[in-house]
Design a protein around this motif. Structure first.
Motif, short mmCIF file in Angstrom:
data_model
loop_
_atom_site.label_atom_id
_atom_site.label_comp_id
_atom_site.label_asym_id
_atom_site.label_seq_id
_atom_site.Cartn_x
_atom_site.Cartn_y
_atom_site.Cartn_z
N PHE A 186 -0.18 -5.69 1.40
CA PHE A 186 -0.73 -4.78 2.41
C PHE A 186 0.37 -4.11 3.22
CE2 PHE A 186 -4.00 -7.97 1.57
CZ PHE A 186 -5.01 -7.13 1.13
N ALA A 187 1.60 -4.22 2.77
CA ALA A 187 2.73 -3.61 3.47
C ALA A 187 2.60 -2.10 3.39
CB ALA A 187 4.05 -4.07 2.86
N PRO A 188 3.00 -1.39 4.37
CA PRO A 188 3.73 -1.82 5.56
C PRO A 188 2.83 -2.13 6.75
CG PRO A 188 3.74 0.54 5.52
CD PRO A 188 2.93 0.07 4.32
N ALA A 189 1.57 -2.47 6.49
CA ALA A 189 0.65 -2.75 7.60
C ALA A 189 1.21 -3.82 8.51
CB ALA A 189 -0.70 -3.18 7.05
N LYS A 190 0.99 -3.62 9.79
CA LYS A 190 1.42 -4.59 10.79
C LYS A 190 0.19 -5.32 11.28
CE LYS A 190 5.34 -1.90 12.07
NZ LYS A 190 5.58 -0.55 12.38
N GLY A 235 8.88 -0.47 5.99
CA GLY A 235 8.26 -1.66 5.43
C GLY A 235 7.57 -1.48 4.11
N PHE A 236 7.72 -0.30 3.48
CA PHE A 236 7.13 -0.11 2.15
C PHE A 236 7.93 -0.90 1.14
CE2 PHE A 236 5.54 3.59 4.38
CZ PHE A 236 4.25 3.70 3.91
N TYR A 237 7.25 -1.38 0.10
CA TYR A 237 7.90 -2.15 -0.96
C TYR A 237 8.15 -1.22 -2.14
CZ TYR A 237 8.64 -5.57 -4.62
OH TYR A 237 9.16 -6.29 -5.66
N ARG A 287 15.47 5.44 2.23
CA ARG A 287 15.88 4.48 3.27
C ARG A 287 14.80 4.41 4.36
NH1 ARG A 287 20.91 5.85 3.71
NH2 ARG A 287 20.58 7.50 5.23
N LEU A 288 14.25 5.57 4.75
CA LEU A 288 13.21 5.60 5.78
C LEU A 288 11.99 4.79 5.37
CD1 LEU A 288 11.85 6.75 8.36
CD2 LEU A 288 11.15 8.70 6.96
N VAL A 289 11.49 5.01 4.16
CA VAL A 289 10.28 4.29 3.76
C VAL A 289 10.54 2.78 3.64
CG1 VAL A 289 9.09 6.25 2.73
CG2 VAL A 289 10.54 4.84 1.30
N GLN A 290 11.75 2.41 3.25
CA GLN A 290 12.08 0.97 3.21
C GLN A 290 12.15 0.40 4.63
OE1 GLN A 290 15.59 0.74 0.73
NE2 GLN A 290 14.34 0.42 -1.10
#
Length: 96
Positions: free
Chosen positions: A63-67, A46-48, A40-43
């Motif tokens: 390029f997720a979870p890059a902001k 923003g990780f896919y 849940r944390l990694v989702q």
């Protein structure tokens, strides 16, 4: 996608977030979390999560979870007509 696990014997598990330049941004301890909480944390970060290891990653998650980089305000013009050269430290690189 964009998540790599390294097992370090004897070390407490932690999630290390790195920038695109591999600079450490944050460390999150994982030892008190369940597998479901970690997923849940990694989702939330923003990780896919791919359906299978060889499944394609949608373009918007490449390029997720890059902001995106923060936008900087435009430089302000000097308030006087005097032009003075910028002072730089010896180790400073103007191109960075």
């Amino acid at each position: 996608h964009n998540l790599e696990m390294k097992h370090l014997p004897g070390a407490d598990p932690e999630l290390v977030l790195l920038s695109h330049r591999y600079e450490e941004l944050e460390r999150i301890p994982l030892s008190d979390m369940t597998r479901e909480e970690i997923n849940r944390l990694v989702q939330e970060l923003g990780f896919y999560r791919k359906e299978t290891p060889d499944a394609p990653v949608p373009e918007e998650f490449q390029f997720a979870p890059a902001k995106p980089l923060p936008t900087l305000p435009p430089p302000q013009a000097p308030t006087t007509g005097i032009k003075t050269p910028l002072k730089r430290d010896k180790g400073e690189h103007p191109d960075l």
